[in-house]
Design an enzyme around this catalytic site. Structure first.
Site, PDB file in Angstrom:
ATOM      1  N   HIS A  29       0.798  -1.234   0.000  1.00 24.23           N
ATOM      2  CA  HIS A  29       0.000   0.000   0.000  1.00 24.23           C
ATOM      3  C   HIS A  29       0.827   1.278   0.000  1.00 24.23           C
ATOM      4  O   HIS A  29       0.274   2.377   0.001  1.00 24.23           O
ATOM      5  CB  HIS A  29      -0.981   0.032   1.174  1.00 24.23           C
ATOM      6  CG  HIS A  29      -0.314   0.271   2.505  1.00 24.23           C
ATOM      7  ND1 HIS A  29       0.333  -0.712   3.189  1.00 24.23           N
ATOM      8  CD2 HIS A  29      -0.191   1.399   3.255  1.00 24.23           C
ATOM      9  CE1 HIS A  29       0.816  -0.215   4.314  1.00 24.23           C
ATOM     10  NE2 HIS A  29       0.526   1.061   4.372  1.00 24.23           N
TER      11      HIS A  29
HETATM   12  C1  UD1 Z   1      -2.362   5.706   5.573  1.00 26.62           C
HETATM   13  C2  UD1 Z   1      -1.076   6.258   6.166  1.00 26.62           C
HETATM   14  C3  UD1 Z   1       0.022   5.217   6.055  1.00 26.62           C
HETATM   15  C4  UD1 Z   1      -0.405   3.902   6.681  1.00 26.62           C
HETATM   16  C5  UD1 Z   1      -1.728   3.463   6.094  1.00 26.62           C
HETATM   17  C6  UD1 Z   1      -2.198   2.242   6.835  1.00 26.62           C
HETATM   18  C7  UD1 Z   1      -0.682   8.685   5.971  1.00 26.62           C
HETATM   19  C8  UD1 Z   1       0.079   9.718   5.251  1.00 26.62           C
HETATM   20  N1  UD1 Z   1      -0.614   7.446   5.459  1.00 26.62           N
HETATM   21  O1  UD1 Z   1      -2.145   5.485   4.189  1.00 26.62           O
HETATM   22  O2  UD1 Z   1       1.183   5.667   6.726  1.00 26.62           O
HETATM   23  O3  UD1 Z   1       0.583   2.937   6.441  1.00 26.62           O
HETATM   24  O4  UD1 Z   1      -2.710   4.504   6.241  1.00 26.62           O
HETATM   25  O5  UD1 Z   1      -3.140   1.508   6.153  1.00 26.62           O
HETATM   26  O6  UD1 Z   1      -1.305   8.969   6.961  1.00 26.62           O
HETATM   27  N2  UD1 Z   1      -9.670   4.877   1.613  1.00 26.62           N
HETATM   28  C9  UD1 Z   1     -10.806   4.124   1.608  1.00 26.62           C
HETATM   29  N3  UD1 Z   1     -11.388   3.816   2.813  1.00 26.62           N
HETATM   30  C10 UD1 Z   1     -10.886   4.228   3.997  1.00 26.62           C
HETATM   31  C11 UD1 Z   1      -9.718   5.003   3.995  1.00 26.62           C
HETATM   32  C12 UD1 Z   1      -9.117   5.310   2.791  1.00 26.62           C
HETATM   33  O7  UD1 Z   1     -11.293   3.733   0.550  1.00 26.62           O
HETATM   34  O8  UD1 Z   1     -11.466   3.909   5.050  1.00 26.62           O
HETATM   35  C13 UD1 Z   1      -9.013   5.192   0.316  1.00 26.62           C
HETATM   36  C14 UD1 Z   1      -9.311   6.601  -0.140  1.00 26.62           C
HETATM   37  O9  UD1 Z   1      -9.444   6.572  -1.521  1.00 26.62           O
HETATM   38  C15 UD1 Z   1      -8.050   7.346   0.207  1.00 26.62           C
HETATM   39  C16 UD1 Z   1      -6.971   6.270   0.096  1.00 26.62           C
HETATM   40  O10 UD1 Z   1      -7.616   5.071   0.484  1.00 26.62           O
HETATM   41  O11 UD1 Z   1      -7.805   8.448  -0.608  1.00 26.62           O
HETATM   42  C17 UD1 Z   1      -5.755   6.520   0.947  1.00 26.62           C
HETATM   43  O12 UD1 Z   1      -6.110   6.708   2.326  1.00 26.62           O
HETATM   44  P1  UD1 Z   1      -5.159   7.593   3.280  1.00 26.62           P
HETATM   45  O13 UD1 Z   1      -5.607   7.473   4.688  1.00 26.62           O
HETATM   46  O14 UD1 Z   1      -4.994   8.947   2.723  1.00 26.62           O
HETATM   47  O15 UD1 Z   1      -3.754   6.921   3.107  1.00 26.62           O
HETATM   48  P2  UD1 Z   1      -3.345   5.395   3.185  1.00 26.62           P
HETATM   49  O16 UD1 Z   1      -2.737   5.004   1.881  1.00 26.62           O
HETATM   50  O17 UD1 Z   1      -4.471   4.587   3.721  1.00 26.62           O
HETATM   51  N1  UDP Z   2      -3.597  -5.874   8.823  1.00 23.77           N
HETATM   52  C1  UDP Z   2      -4.884  -6.401   8.941  1.00 23.77           C
HETATM   53  N2  UDP Z   2      -5.557  -6.789   7.809  1.00 23.77           N
HETATM   54  C2  UDP Z   2      -4.994  -6.699   6.565  1.00 23.77           C
HETATM   55  C3  UDP Z   2      -3.681  -6.164   6.456  1.00 23.77           C
HETATM   56  C4  UDP Z   2      -3.015  -5.745   7.598  1.00 23.77           C
HETATM   57  O1  UDP Z   2      -5.413  -6.507  10.049  1.00 23.77           O
HETATM   58  O2  UDP Z   2      -5.646  -7.080   5.577  1.00 23.77           O
HETATM   59  C5  UDP Z   2      -2.912  -5.409  10.033  1.00 23.77           C
HETATM   60  C6  UDP Z   2      -1.537  -5.987  10.260  1.00 23.77           C
HETATM   61  O3  UDP Z   2      -1.611  -7.182  10.999  1.00 23.77           O
HETATM   62  C7  UDP Z   2      -0.851  -4.889  11.043  1.00 23.77           C
HETATM   63  C8  UDP Z   2      -1.478  -3.619  10.515  1.00 23.77           C
HETATM   64  O4  UDP Z   2      -2.685  -4.018   9.876  1.00 23.77           O
HETATM   65  O5  UDP Z   2      -1.156  -5.010  12.438  1.00 23.77           O
HETATM   66  C9  UDP Z   2      -0.565  -2.933   9.544  1.00 23.77           C
HETATM   67  O6  UDP Z   2      -1.224  -1.876   8.951  1.00 23.77           O
HETATM   68  P1  UDP Z   2      -0.809  -1.286   7.546  1.00 23.77           P
HETATM   69  O7  UDP Z   2       0.014  -2.269   6.798  1.00 23.77           O
HETATM   70  O8  UDP Z   2      -2.060  -0.782   6.927  1.00 23.77           O
HETATM   71  O9  UDP Z   2       0.015   0.004   7.942  1.00 23.77           O
HETATM   72  P2  UDP Z   2       1.565   0.260   8.316  1.00 23.77           P
HETATM   73  O10 UDP Z   2       1.934  -0.642   9.432  1.00 23.77           O
HETATM   74  O11 UDP Z   2       2.370   0.045   7.070  1.00 23.77           O
HETATM   75  O12 UDP Z   2       1.576   1.700   8.674  1.00 23.77           O
END
Ligand code: UD1
Ligand code: UDP
Length: 378
Positions: free
Chosen positions: A221
């Site tokens: 991601h």
């Molecule tokens: C965010 C964090 C990242 C973290 C990740 C965990 C920042 C800068 N990034 O990235 O560090 O590793 O979360 O998963 O804070 N969206 C949905 N449903 C939701 C939320 C988001 O569809 O509930 C979609 C939206 O299109 C959105 C995109 O995902 O624009 C990205 O979401 P966003 O929270 O901006 O960043 P992540 O890539 O999720």
């Molecule tokens: N995780 C989860 N379901 C998934 C993928 C990840 O519960 O389908 C959990 C995983 O076990 C870990 C956390 O989400 O505890 C990691 O989150 P993510 O990879 O979104 O963010 P990051 O750690 O890179 O910020």
């Protein structure tokens, strides 16, 4: 004095980190802890499922910020968090990790003056004590939005709780005073250890037609890997070779889902099992029984280390080096040839079985004890 504390969580990994902290703080009479959910993540599969499965208390306050560009999302978090501080008047604000909710709420807190002063570490102060859990991590890659969030949050926090020993070196190298930080272990691993038995009962392997040790698990991601359709297609192409040898299970993050559709990458269902994001217990079960994990997640690098499952990290750097020096993690980069090599090495190497110090299920307790020490009776 009872310490009035506001804890903040906004995105998937935040919930997993805040769970054990809320459990410990809620039962500790030294604290009156409330939870703020910023709404950065809002889909049930990225948010509610973790509250349900991990027994996290429902948020006391919800900011409902939703998605947006970095600046508009962070600004919205700040605008909506400031009135919460004005109404709640907390002595401390606790943020976790490195997402936009982390820096947004930290920045508001650092400039906020309470109506009444309180005493902390021998002095009277008007600003809430700013607490950062998972401090000191550095990827040294400013192209990562999280790296900016980490550095800024650490700079404006009073108390820095460190999970990876490298965090201590990083903070010292940045000249941070010793009394501002402490090595306490890893709250994400508190959650993992507490959830292991429940995860062992997950039916996910049978549901997906998998056998223990017979599949690989993939998560992707990071914007650098998924936002450019060509880069994403190249990465998945490199993994597809492994999919020819063992089934690859790929729970797809919404950021990636949007790009997968656009990139028109064909993941052959005979080799790939593509799912929505999974709940914590199913995902933990899948991780613990995988032959290999391929990921760009921060948290997953840590979880595979504790579980002793080989992990190949599809990034050029990691802010969690202890997962390499003591754990099962290998940094592969994103070049197909380097990925192939890392996969072969990971499959050939015996599990290390070593777990970093203090990744023992008690990090949240250490944080509560350390935090409470600085506050003085009125
Ligand atoms: C965010 C964090 C990242 C973290 C990740 C965990 C920042 C800068 N990034 O990235 O560090 O590793 O979360 O998963 O804070 N969206 C949905 N449903 C939701 C939320 C988001 O569809 O509930 C979609 C939206 O299109 C959105 C995109 O995902 O624009 C990205 O979401 P966003 O929270 O901006 O960043 P992540 O890539 O999720
Ligand atoms: N995780 C989860 N379901 C998934 C993928 C990840 O519960 O389908 C959990 C995983 O076990 C870990 C956390 O989400 O505890 C990691 O989150 P993510 O990879 O979104 O963010 P990051 O750690 O890179 O910020």
């Amino acid at each position: 004095m009872v310490i009035k504390l506001l804890a903040v969580a906004g995105a998937r990994p935040n919930f997993i980190k805040i769970g054990p902290l809320m459990r410990v703080l809620r039962r500790d009479p030294r604290f009156d802890a409330r939870l703020v959910h910023t709404g950065q993540h809002y889909d049930a599969k990225l948010s509610q499922v973790f509250f349900d499965e991990l027994g996290i208390p429902a948020p006391d306050l919800e900011l409902e910020v939703g998605s947006g560009s970095h600046s508009s999302q962070t600004a919205e978090i700040m605008k909506r968090f400031e009135p919460v501080l004005a109404a709640e008047q907390p002595h401390a604000v606790l943020v976790v990790g490195d997402v936009n909710s982390t820096i947004g709420c930290a920045l508001v807190t650092a400039k906020f003056f309470l109506d009444k002063p309180f005493r902390y570490r021998g002095v009277e102060r008007r600003r809430p004590v700013m607490v950062h859990v998972e401090a000191g991590l550095r990827s040294f890659d400013d192209d990562m939005p999280e790296e900016i969030n980490r550095k800024l949050t650490d700079t404006i926090s009073d108390l820095l709780y460190v999970s990876d020993p490298a965090g201590l070196d990083n903070l010292r190298a940045e000249g941070v005073a010793e009394e501002r930080f402490a090595f306490v272990g890893n709250v994400m691993i508190d959650t993992l250890l507490a959830a292991r038995e429940a995860a062992a009962r997950s039916p996910v392997l049978g549901d997906l037609g998998l056998v223990p040790g017979g599949y690989g698990l993939v998560t992707l991601h990071r914007p650098s890997n998924v936002d450019d359709p060509q880069a994403l297609a190249r990465l998945l192409g490199a993994l597809d070779e492994l999919a020819g040898r063992m089934r690859l299970v790929f729970p797809v993050h919404p950021r990636t889902r949007a790009r997968l559709d656009g990139a028109r990458v064909a993941l052959d269902p005979a080799r790939w099992t593509v799912t929505d994001p999974l709940g914590y217990l199913d995902f933990l079960r899948l991780t613990s029984q995988a032959r290999i994990v391929l990921t760009d997640s921060g948290g997953v690098q840590e979880e595979t280390t504790v579980l002793g499952v080989p992990c190949v990290t599809l990034r050029e750097n990691t802010e969690r080096p202890v997962t390499i020096t003591e754990g099962t993690n290998r940094l592969a980069g994103t070049e197909p040839e380097a990925i192939r090599k890392a996969i072969e090495e990971a499959l050939a190497s015996p599990a290390s079985g070593r777990v970093p110090r203090y990744w023992d299920g008690r990090a949240a307790e250490r944080i509560a004890d350390h935090m409470s020490a600085g506050f003085e009776s009125a």
